[in-house]
Design a protein around this motif. Structure first.
Motif, PDB file in Angstrom:
ATOM      1  N   SER A  37      -9.019   6.576  -8.952  1.00 18.34           N
ATOM      2  CA  SER A  37     -10.201   5.761  -7.664  1.00 18.34           C
ATOM      3  C   SER A  37     -11.435   6.032  -8.276  1.00 18.34           C
ATOM      4  CB  SER A  37     -10.076   6.524  -6.577  1.00 18.34           C
ATOM      5  OG  SER A  37      -8.654   6.044  -5.693  1.00 18.34           O
ATOM      6  N   ASN A  81       0.715  -1.328  -0.132  1.00 19.85           N
ATOM      7  CA  ASN A  81      -0.027  -0.085   0.041  1.00 19.85           C
ATOM      8  C   ASN A  81       0.799   1.362  -0.056  1.00 19.85           C
ATOM      9  OD1 ASN A  81      -2.200   1.530  -0.048  1.00 19.85           O
ATOM     10  ND2 ASN A  81      -2.607   1.451   1.978  1.00 19.85           N
ATOM     11  N   ASP A  87     -10.597   3.388   1.048  1.00 15.52           N
ATOM     12  CA  ASP A  87      -9.620   3.035   2.033  1.00 15.52           C
ATOM     13  C   ASP A  87      -8.946   1.776   1.889  1.00 15.52           C
ATOM     14  OD1 ASP A  87     -11.234   4.741   4.676  1.00 15.52           O
ATOM     15  OD2 ASP A  87      -9.948   5.497   3.159  1.00 15.52           O
ATOM     16  N   ARG A  88      -9.264   0.940   0.736  1.00 21.16           N
ATOM     17  CA  ARG A  88      -8.665  -0.370   0.512  1.00 21.16           C
ATOM     18  C   ARG A  88      -7.858  -0.063  -0.949  1.00 21.16           C
ATOM     19  NH1 ARG A  88     -12.728  -4.814   0.220  1.00 21.16           N
ATOM     20  NH2 ARG A  88     -10.714  -5.957  -0.432  1.00 21.16           N
ATOM     21  N   PRO A  89      -6.480  -0.503  -0.911  1.00 18.79           N
ATOM     22  CA  PRO A  89      -5.844  -0.602  -2.263  1.00 18.79           C
ATOM     23  C   PRO A  89      -6.600  -1.538  -3.276  1.00 18.79           C
ATOM     24  CG  PRO A  89      -4.724  -1.524  -0.803  1.00 18.79           C
ATOM     25  CD  PRO A  89      -5.733  -1.292   0.114  1.00 18.79           C
ATOM     26  N   HIS A  93      -7.292   3.644  -4.192  1.00 22.75           N
ATOM     27  CA  HIS A  93      -8.250   3.020  -3.262  1.00 22.75           C
ATOM     28  C   HIS A  93      -9.596   3.079  -3.616  1.00 22.75           C
ATOM     29  CE1 HIS A  93      -4.149   4.123  -1.457  1.00 22.75           C
ATOM     30  NE2 HIS A  93      -4.420   3.193  -0.711  1.00 22.75           N
TER      31      HIS A  93
END
Length: 764
Positions: free
Chosen positions: A199, A131, A164-166, A161
């Motif tokens: 994103s 990350n 909040d997640r890659p 992301h």
């Protein structure tokens, strides 16, 4: 694409070492990003490109044109980072395995769009796992070469992301291993900025209903805000203005009542403090109280200093670390009820400073606000780090300039008495052949060393835009003859033949005669240096229409084809210092190129290879091919005017003594003094017609001596000549301002000295 089964993901991205593949640590060079000198950027073009990308995304929000947006995104990344290929890779599940699908690729790999690569066989997998951004050098040496792909020189990859997640990566690659693009911190800044669009592009592929569309539109609004802030920050060159814009942005994002910006000041002992450098809404008492915050201060920014982590206090009355402190009492007395402080961290994790915002009501910042503030903090940290690096470069440049000026001064001081002494010998009459040989060697080497010092300073002046040229119509033939005369001792020493081939008509160019003669002297010296004894050097002049070509040709060692493109680079030497070393600093040809360009011309180099000689061609514009009357400079030694009295003031004993002896040989009545105050006393007693004054002297500088002499009734008409090792343009201007009539730089040629002394005849 969401809810990936993490159990399927291998614990280690790198495959076992086999088939000669290198360990992972041998291909990851992320730390070099901050060490490289950033390439020059067209920030205006960057702003326009990102704005266009943002508008493209806004026009298709909620629609079915996500692929068009992604293509626009990777085209923008490829263009702005000057890469050979750029792409967006999204994490997907293919059966029992995770893969990255290339949803869009620009550049030389565009035809691979839609393809996949296994998670564990890609730099993208490493980036998602960590990350964090990664710069890889020839990653195929570890991960293997995908079939049909060009070898990668460098690849810069960053994660993007969703909640909040890659979930994927944005990357740019350089594919030419020999001369490929080397990425730097500016590329990382740019990709980080573009990652938020990646994103959004990812979400475009997921949008199924109105709720998702509203979330997307909200993100687009945030992106517009951040883009507007970013465009203002990257175009702000004034440090104070930069701070003000950062604070305004923080206030806008956090909807706070007050804001402050603090910078970390290292104490040199492993610690330090935060220093207030800008604020919005602070009272004078608050500015004084929080001007300096250390680890003992019980505030949010004090906590940031201790932990390097963000601190949010939604209600200061319920904060444990503030309870019972003077800081809490002060906050409440000023109506502050909520505070947050966010650290500014360098890419290496070093604390650079902190943003702090204050609210007059109990307030808990939203995740959206904090996320935007994090992006602002990242941008601010990157730009502050760049500004600090630029300031360090400016300071380094300033110190280098001071060092070069001091070096020149210190070298010229001993050169002056050496040249004075040999000029005394020269004027003393005929000498035997052995003495004449010694005299010639001293003159030749002193002249060479003086030229090296002058060239080094000239290159520095040109690089900083401080070298001026004074153009006038000049006979090109006369300039070339001056250059030939200048180089004659060196050419003669090497027993070489120098041929000057001139056309029958007079060719006039608009040029600075001193600087253009310097160009041709450097080229002739260069030809002589890299030719063997007894060889021939030709200077050929050819008029072509409104231009003239001057070719300096030799039959010497020649130049390899691979070295021709960099032959004019600063400190570039044609061969390693241990092969055919002819001395020099590698600055002469750089100076030639810069001076010719300042005259509106160009210079090129050509060679058939090693052992086949070389040719340098200077191209200049002609003013006219008709005869042009030029006043000839008087290079004869001026005769003493009625036994002039000359006072020499110099704290360098050999310099003063040798100058006095030279003046006496020339027929002048000369005396000397060893410092500024002694010089004033000697002048009052001797009442000289001329004073030769050094500048940097103990007790009283040459500038002050000149000012005081001008204040005396008997000193108002005195000829004042600065004779000094300080020879930069600002030194000459200071001499003029102090009342000097001439400025001569050590070592002084006897012709220049007598020419200055003879000027008193026209003013007497």
């Amino acid at each position: 694409m969401l809810d990936l089964p993490s159990a399927q993901r291998s614990n280690s991205v790198a495959p076992p070492l086999r088939d000669g593949r290198l360990p992972l640590e041998d291909v990851i060079i992320t730390s070099q990003l901050t060490r490289r000198t950033p390439c020059d950027r067209d920030l205006h073009a960057e702003h326009l490109a990102v704005t266009a990308l943002m508008e493209e995304m806004a026009s298709v929000a909620g629609g079915t044109a996500s692929q068009r947006v992604l293509r626009r995104l990777v085209d923008t990344a490829c263009t702005l980072c000057q890469g050979d290929a750029a792409g967006i890779s999204m994490l997907e599940v293919d059966g029992d395995h995770e893969v990255f699908r290339w949803h869009a690729i620009a550049g030389r790999w565009a035809h691979f769009t839609g393809g996949t690569i296994p998670y564990e066989r890609s730099v993208c997998g490493l980036v998602v796992q960590r990350n964090a951004p990664v710069l890889a050098l020839q990653p195929q040496r570890h991960f293997g070469q995908p079939p049909g792909h060009d070898p990668i020189s460098e690849m810069l990859v960053i994660p993007f992301h969703f909640e909040d997640r890659p979930v994927g990566t944005l990357w740019v690659a350089s594919l030419d291993e020999r001369a490929g693009r080397r990425f730097d911190a500016e590329d990382l800044r740019l990709l980080t900025s573009l990652a938020r669009f990646a994103s959004i592009g990812y979400r475009l592929t997921l949008t199924q209903d109105r709720v998702a569309q509203l979330r997307l539109e909200s993100d687009l609004a945030d992106s517009r805000l951040l883009q507007a802030i970013s465009s203002e920050l990257i175009t702000e060159n004034d440090e104070k203005g930069f701070r003000e814009r950062i604070l305004d942005a923080a206030l806008s994002i956090m909807h706070s009542d007050y804001a402050s910006l603090q910078m970390f000041k290292d104490d040199g002992k492993g610690g330090g403090h935060l220093e207030l450098i800008a604020n919005r809404g602070f009272t004078p008492e608050a500015m004084e109280r929080w001007h300096k915050v250390d680890v003992s201060t019980r505030t949010c920014c004090g906590e940031v200093l201790r932990t390097k982590r963000r601190v949010v206090v939604s209600d200061v009355t319920k904060c444990e670390f503030m309870a019972g402190s003077e800081e809490l009492t002060f906050l409440l007395s000023n109506g502050v009820r909520a505070v947050q402080s966010t650290p500014l961290l360098s890419r290496a994790g070093r604390l650079m400073g902190a943003f702090t915002t204050h609210w007059l009501e109990v307030h808990a910042p939203s995740e959206r606000d904090l996320r935007l503030l994090d992006i602002l903090a990242r941008q601010a940290s990157d730009l502050l780090e760049r500004m600090l690096a630029e300031e360090r470069l400016r300071e380094s440049d300033r110190r280098k300039e001071e060092f070069l000026a001091t070096l020149a001064h210190e070298l010229r001081n001993p050169l002056a008495p050496i040249l004075n002494a040999v000029q005394c010998l020269e004027l003393g009459g005929a000498v035997n052949p052995e003495m004449q040989w010694a005299h010639d060697v001293i003159v030749r080497q002193t002249t060479h060393l003086t030229r090296l010092v002058d060239d080094l300073l000239d290159v520095s002046r040109i690089n900083h835009g401080r070298l001026e040229i004074r153009k006038e119509p000049v006979d090109l033939a006369r300039m070339l003859r001056t250059a030939v005369e200048t180089t004659h001792p060196f050419v003669e020493q090497r027993r070489q033949t120098l041929v000057l081939a001139l056309p029958p008509e007079r060719l006039t160019v608009d040029a600075d005669p001193v600087r253009l003669s310097q160009v041709f002297a450097n080229l002739i010296n260069n030809a002589a240096k890299f030719s063997r004894e007894g060889e021939r050097i030709e200077v050929i002049v050819e008029a072509r229409g409104n231009e003239v070509l001057v070719r300096v040709r030799d039959d010497g060692m020649g130049i390899e084809a691979g070295e021709l493109p960099t032959i004019f680079d600063l400190f570039r030497r044609v061969r390693p210092s241990y092969v055919h070393d002819q001395g020099g600093l590698g600055i002469g040809l750089t100076l030639v190129k810069r001076l010719v360009e300042m005259h509106g011309g160009d210079v090129t180099a050509s060679s058939a290879g090693l052992g086949f000689g070389s040719e340098f061609t200077v191209r200049l514009s002609l003013v006219t091919r008709q005869a042009h009357a030029l006043s000839a400079a008087d290079d004869t030694l001026g005769a003493p005017h009625d036994k002039l009295r000359v006072l020499v003031v110099d704290d360098h004993a050999d310099g003063a003594t040798s100058m006095c002896r030279l003046l006496r040989v020339l027929g002048y009545d000369a005396r000397q003094a060893c410092d500024g105050l002694a010089g004033l006393d000697a002048a009052a007693d001797f009442r000289p017609d001329v004073a030769l004054l050094d500048i940097a002297m103990p007790r009283l500088s040459g500038y002050e001596v000149a000012r005081r002499l001008r204040e005396e009734s008997w000193g108002k008409q005195m000829l004042l000549i600065a004779v000094t090792g300080w020879g930069q343009e600002n030194d000459k201007q200071r001499a003029t301002d102090a009342g000097f009539d001439f400025h001569l730089t050590k070592p002084v040629a006897v012709a220049d000295l007598t020419r200055a002394l003879s000027s008193i005849a026209t003013t007497a």
